[in-house]
Design a protein around this motif. Structure first.
Motif, PDB file in Angstrom:
ATOM      1  N   MET A   1     -45.782 -49.981 -51.761  1.00 52.36           N
ATOM      2  CA  MET A   1     -44.763 -50.379 -52.696  1.00 52.36           C
ATOM      3  C   MET A   1     -43.412 -50.262 -52.008  1.00 52.36           C
ATOM      4  SD  MET A   1     -43.700 -48.750 -56.363  1.00 52.36           S
ATOM      5  CE  MET A   1     -45.074 -49.527 -57.163  1.00 52.36           C
ATOM      6  N   LEU A   2     -42.564 -51.245 -52.211  1.00 56.36           N
ATOM      7  CA  LEU A   2     -41.227 -51.304 -51.646  1.00 56.36           C
ATOM      8  C   LEU A   2     -40.232 -50.629 -52.594  1.00 56.36           C
ATOM      9  CD1 LEU A   2     -39.807 -52.605 -49.188  1.00 56.36           C
ATOM     10  CD2 LEU A   2     -39.388 -54.594 -50.630  1.00 56.36           C
ATOM     11  N   ILE A   3     -39.432 -49.684 -52.064  1.00 51.06           N
ATOM     12  CA  ILE A   3     -38.448 -48.993 -52.909  1.00 51.06           C
ATOM     13  C   ILE A   3     -37.069 -49.041 -52.262  1.00 51.06           C
ATOM     14  CG2 ILE A   3     -40.138 -47.436 -53.946  1.00 51.06           C
ATOM     15  CD1 ILE A   3     -38.848 -45.235 -52.110  1.00 51.06           C
ATOM     16  N   ASP A   4     -36.056 -48.841 -53.082  1.00 50.37           N
ATOM     17  CA  ASP A   4     -34.679 -48.800 -52.631  1.00 50.37           C
ATOM     18  C   ASP A   4     -34.315 -47.366 -52.250  1.00 50.37           C
ATOM     19  OD1 ASP A   4     -31.653 -48.256 -53.620  1.00 50.37           O
ATOM     20  OD2 ASP A   4     -31.843 -50.300 -52.813  1.00 50.37           O
ATOM     21  N   TRP A   5     -33.833 -47.180 -51.038  1.00 48.13           N
ATOM     22  CA  TRP A   5     -33.498 -45.846 -50.538  1.00 48.13           C
ATOM     23  C   TRP A   5     -32.448 -45.162 -51.407  1.00 48.13           C
ATOM     24  CZ3 TRP A   5     -35.326 -42.167 -47.633  1.00 48.13           C
ATOM     25  CH2 TRP A   5     -34.486 -41.119 -47.246  1.00 48.13           C
ATOM     26  N   ASN A   6     -31.393 -45.890 -51.747  1.00 47.64           N
ATOM     27  CA  ASN A   6     -30.311 -45.287 -52.535  1.00 47.64           C
ATOM     28  C   ASN A   6     -30.802 -44.842 -53.906  1.00 47.64           C
ATOM     29  OD1 ASN A   6     -28.416 -45.634 -50.472  1.00 47.64           O
ATOM     30  ND2 ASN A   6     -28.015 -47.727 -51.118  1.00 47.64           N
ATOM     31  N   GLU A   7     -31.655 -45.641 -54.536  1.00 47.79           N
ATOM     32  CA  GLU A   7     -32.211 -45.246 -55.838  1.00 47.79           C
ATOM     33  C   GLU A   7     -33.046 -43.975 -55.702  1.00 47.79           C
ATOM     34  OE1 GLU A   7     -33.807 -48.040 -58.826  1.00 47.79           O
ATOM     35  OE2 GLU A   7     -33.424 -49.544 -57.260  1.00 47.79           O
ATOM     36  N   LEU A   8     -33.834 -43.899 -54.636  1.00 46.80           N
ATOM     37  CA  LEU A   8     -34.650 -42.713 -54.413  1.00 46.80           C
ATOM     38  C   LEU A   8     -33.764 -41.485 -54.228  1.00 46.80           C
ATOM     39  CD1 LEU A   8     -37.329 -41.242 -53.921  1.00 46.80           C
ATOM     40  CD2 LEU A   8     -37.139 -41.929 -51.510  1.00 46.80           C
ATOM     41  N   ASN A 133     -46.977 -41.058 -49.664  1.00 47.57           N
ATOM     42  CA  ASN A 133     -47.279 -41.685 -50.952  1.00 47.57           C
ATOM     43  C   ASN A 133     -47.347 -43.211 -50.878  1.00 47.57           C
ATOM     44  OD1 ASN A 133     -47.395 -39.517 -53.148  1.00 47.57           O
ATOM     45  ND2 ASN A 133     -45.643 -38.916 -51.901  1.00 47.57           N
ATOM     46  N   GLY A 134     -47.396 -43.749 -49.657  1.00 50.90           N
ATOM     47  CA  GLY A 134     -47.554 -45.193 -49.479  1.00 50.90           C
ATOM     48  C   GLY A 134     -46.348 -46.008 -49.916  1.00 50.90           C
ATOM     49  N   LEU A 135     -45.165 -45.433 -49.818  1.00 53.06           N
ATOM     50  CA  LEU A 135     -43.945 -46.141 -50.202  1.00 53.06           C
ATOM     51  C   LEU A 135     -43.232 -46.649 -48.957  1.00 53.06           C
ATOM     52  CD1 LEU A 135     -42.568 -43.621 -52.839  1.00 53.06           C
ATOM     53  CD2 LEU A 135     -43.980 -45.645 -53.248  1.00 53.06           C
ATOM     54  N   THR A 136     -42.714 -47.860 -49.050  1.00 52.29           N
ATOM     55  CA  THR A 136     -41.961 -48.459 -47.961  1.00 52.29           C
ATOM     56  C   THR A 136     -40.511 -48.581 -48.388  1.00 52.29           C
ATOM     57  OG1 THR A 136     -43.912 -49.724 -47.299  1.00 52.29           O
ATOM     58  CG2 THR A 136     -41.781 -50.490 -46.469  1.00 52.29           C
ATOM     59  N   ILE A 137     -39.623 -48.191 -47.510  1.00 55.58           N
ATOM     60  CA  ILE A 137     -38.197 -48.269 -47.808  1.00 55.58           C
ATOM     61  C   ILE A 137     -37.714 -49.661 -47.433  1.00 55.58           C
ATOM     62  CG2 ILE A 137     -35.930 -47.322 -47.243  1.00 55.58           C
ATOM     63  CD1 ILE A 137     -37.538 -44.685 -46.559  1.00 55.58           C
ATOM     64  N   ARG A 138     -36.984 -50.260 -48.370  1.00 52.37           N
ATOM     65  CA  ARG A 138     -36.468 -51.613 -48.163  1.00 52.37           C
ATOM     66  C   ARG A 138     -35.628 -51.670 -46.899  1.00 52.37           C
ATOM     67  NH1 ARG A 138     -33.224 -53.623 -53.052  1.00 52.37           N
ATOM     68  NH2 ARG A 138     -34.596 -52.045 -53.705  1.00 52.37           N
ATOM     69  N   LYS A 139     -35.752 -52.762 -46.137  1.00 46.01           N
ATOM     70  CA  LYS A 139     -34.964 -52.952 -44.920  1.00 46.01           C
ATOM     71  C   LYS A 139     -33.485 -52.921 -45.253  1.00 46.01           C
ATOM     72  CE  LYS A 139     -38.312 -55.503 -42.301  1.00 46.01           C
ATOM     73  NZ  LYS A 139     -38.583 -56.622 -41.448  1.00 46.01           N
ATOM     74  N   GLY A 140     -32.706 -52.467 -44.280  1.00 46.65           N
ATOM     75  CA  GLY A 140     -31.278 -52.366 -44.481  1.00 46.65           C
ATOM     76  C   GLY A 140     -30.860 -50.992 -44.951  1.00 46.65           C
ATOM     77  N   ASP A 141     -31.835 -50.160 -45.303  1.00 47.89           N
ATOM     78  CA  ASP A 141     -31.514 -48.806 -45.708  1.00 47.89           C
ATOM     79  C   ASP A 141     -31.339 -47.962 -44.450  1.00 47.89           C
ATOM     80  OD1 ASP A 141     -31.459 -49.281 -48.436  1.00 47.89           O
ATOM     81  OD2 ASP A 141     -33.620 -49.061 -48.605  1.00 47.89           O
ATOM     82  N   PRO A 142     -30.809 -46.751 -44.564  1.00 48.82           N
ATOM     83  CA  PRO A 142     -30.446 -45.974 -43.370  1.00 48.82           C
ATOM     84  C   PRO A 142     -31.638 -45.655 -42.478  1.00 48.82           C
ATOM     85  CG  PRO A 142     -30.329 -44.612 -45.345  1.00 48.82           C
ATOM     86  CD  PRO A 142     -30.595 -46.014 -45.791  1.00 48.82           C
ATOM     87  N   PRO A 143     -31.410 -45.671 -41.158  1.00 51.68           N
ATOM     88  CA  PRO A 143     -32.483 -45.323 -40.224  1.00 51.68           C
ATOM     89  C   PRO A 143     -32.767 -43.833 -40.266  1.00 51.68           C
ATOM     90  CG  PRO A 143     -30.432 -45.608 -39.038  1.00 51.68           C
ATOM     91  CD  PRO A 143     -30.170 -45.988 -40.484  1.00 51.68           C
TER      92      PRO A 143
END
Length: 150
Positions: A1-8, A133-143
């Motif tokens: 699942m793709l998630i937004d880093w900032n939201e997390l 947990n099988g989560l992918t951070i959306r591209k463009g989020d911090p390295p």
């Protein structure tokens, strides 16, 4: 699942803004949306009755559940303020420790270093949690970055 880093990050901060269990959040596995709940407000209508169903929702951890509490403070002290280690352990044996700890850091001109260390450790812990947990951070989020080592 793709998630937004900032939201997390914001969601973990919400969950961690009180004692463990005072604020809750889950990630809906179907929609990818973060849902928040707190005992401070009566928002039970927005909170799913089956929020504890691990097939539907993933519980967002409190920082303490990611070992980002006292253990992180002691690691920081060990690496960057070894001469203050015993004092910091004493500070954390009583209530109100974080305020006294930050006061000590200000006196030692180490507050910025602490915040940097804490942010890097938090990022690493969250990235590991996402991987587990099988989560992918959306591209463009911090390295990903390693915590600063002495």
């Amino acid at each position: 699942m793709l998630i937004d880093w900032n939201e997390l990050e914001l969601t973990v901060e919400f969950v961690s803004s009180g004692p463990v269990g005072a604020h809750e959040a889950v990630l809906c596995r179907r929609t990818g949306k973060f849902l928040l709940h707190t005992e401070l407000f009566d928002d039970a209508d927005d909170w799913p009755e089956d929020a504890d169903d691990e097939e539907k929702y993933l519980s967002i951890p409190h920082k303490k559940e990611l070992d980002l509490g006292k253990a992180l403070v002691f690691e920081f002290a060990r690496q960057f303020l070894p001469e203050e280690y015993d004092e910091i352990r004493r500070i954390f044996s009583k209530r109100g420790a974080y305020a006294r700890f930050k006061g000590l850091l200000q006196r030692r001109k180490a507050l910025d270093r602490w915040f940097e260390f804490e942010n890097r450790a938090t990022e690493m812990a969250l990235r590991e949690w996402c991987d587990a947990n099988g989560l992918t951070i959306r591209k463009g989020d911090p390295p990903a970055q390693e915590p600063e080592q002495r």
